[in-house]
Design a protein around this motif. Structure first.
Motif, PDB file in Angstrom:
ATOM      1  N   VAL A 199       0.787  -1.142   0.024  1.00 21.97           N
ATOM      2  CA  VAL A 199       0.055  -0.038  -0.159  1.00 21.97           C
ATOM      3  C   VAL A 199       0.873   1.192  -0.018  1.00 21.97           C
ATOM      4  N   ASP A 230      -3.534   5.991   0.585  1.00 23.18           N
ATOM      5  CA  ASP A 230      -4.650   5.830   1.179  1.00 23.18           C
ATOM      6  C   ASP A 230      -5.565   7.049   1.128  1.00 23.18           C
ATOM      7  N   ALA A 243      -8.892   8.209   2.223  1.00 24.66           N
ATOM      8  CA  ALA A 243     -10.211   7.903   2.720  1.00 24.66           C
ATOM      9  C   ALA A 243     -11.066   8.990   2.678  1.00 24.66           C
ATOM     10  N   HIS A 301     -12.324   3.870   1.942  1.00 25.47           N
ATOM     11  CA  HIS A 301     -10.689   3.882   1.719  1.00 25.47           C
ATOM     12  C   HIS A 301     -10.669   3.393   0.407  1.00 25.47           C
ATOM     13  N   LEU A 306      -7.278   2.517  -1.930  1.00 26.96           N
ATOM     14  CA  LEU A 306      -5.819   2.236  -1.606  1.00 26.96           C
ATOM     15  C   LEU A 306      -5.181   2.101  -3.061  1.00 26.96           C
ATOM     16  N   ARG A 308      -7.533   0.744  -8.204  1.00 30.04           N
ATOM     17  CA  ARG A 308      -7.245   0.892  -6.816  1.00 30.04           C
ATOM     18  C   ARG A 308      -8.114  -0.150  -5.823  1.00 30.04           C
ATOM     19  N   ALA A 321      -8.549  -0.347   7.775  1.00 24.67           N
ATOM     20  CA  ALA A 321      -8.026  -0.551   6.576  1.00 24.67           C
ATOM     21  C   ALA A 321      -6.518  -0.773   6.801  1.00 24.67           C
ATOM     22  N   ARG A 338      -2.600  -0.042   6.485  1.00 22.94           N
ATOM     23  CA  ARG A 338      -1.960   1.185   6.571  1.00 22.94           C
ATOM     24  C   ARG A 338      -0.697   1.176   5.321  1.00 22.94           C
TER      25      ARG A 338
END
Length: 138
Positions: free
Chosen positions: A34, A37, A39, A47, A49, A62, A70, A72
């Motif tokens: 990841v 992010d 959000a 989210h 990502l 995505r 979610a 990180r």
């Protein structure tokens, strides 16, 4: 009322089985990291990502994640994506087509059994001459 739970199994199984079966059949499994992010939403629980493969290639698609907890930024995940781009990408550990099919079959069997039992009960009541409402009398 008794057919609600089997009906729910049928609905969920039918809606979720096809995409998961497609991912399991033709999906490409890869490890990703990841990298960003974004959000959105009132609580910040929707989210999107941005992911990068082990080769350093950033994926165009995505990964959507709704809810808290979610992944990180910097976390490694295994995802399954459809090379044809028809089915949205999913986390590999959440794809369980066999489990969805099992739920769908259990719902169909349950609903069928309840329908047969309800029909038999109505048949027996009519043979005994009881034609009043079945809703309030047991």
């Amino acid at each position: 009322m008794l057919s609600f739970l089997p009906g729910l199994f049928i609905l969920v199984g039918a809606v979720q089985y096809a995409p998961e079966a497609a991912l399991e059949a033709r999906g490409v499994r890869e490890g990703v990291v990841v990298v960003a992010d974004s959000a959105t939403g009132k609580d910040g629980k929707n989210h999107r990502l941005t992911l990068r493969t082990a080769d350093g290639e950033e994926l165009e698609e995505r990964l959507a994640y709704n809810g808290s907890g979610a992944p990180r930024v910097g976390e490694r995940l295994d995802v399954i994506r459809d090379p044809e781009g028809v089915v949205p990408m999913e986390r590999a550990d959440e794809v369980d087509a066999a489990g969805r099919l099992g739920g769908l079959i259990a719902g169909l069997v349950g609903w069928t059994l309840l329908a047969v039992l309800a029909g038999w009960r109505g048949h027996v009541r009519r043979r005994r001459g009881k034609t009043d409402s079945l809703l309030l009398s047991l």
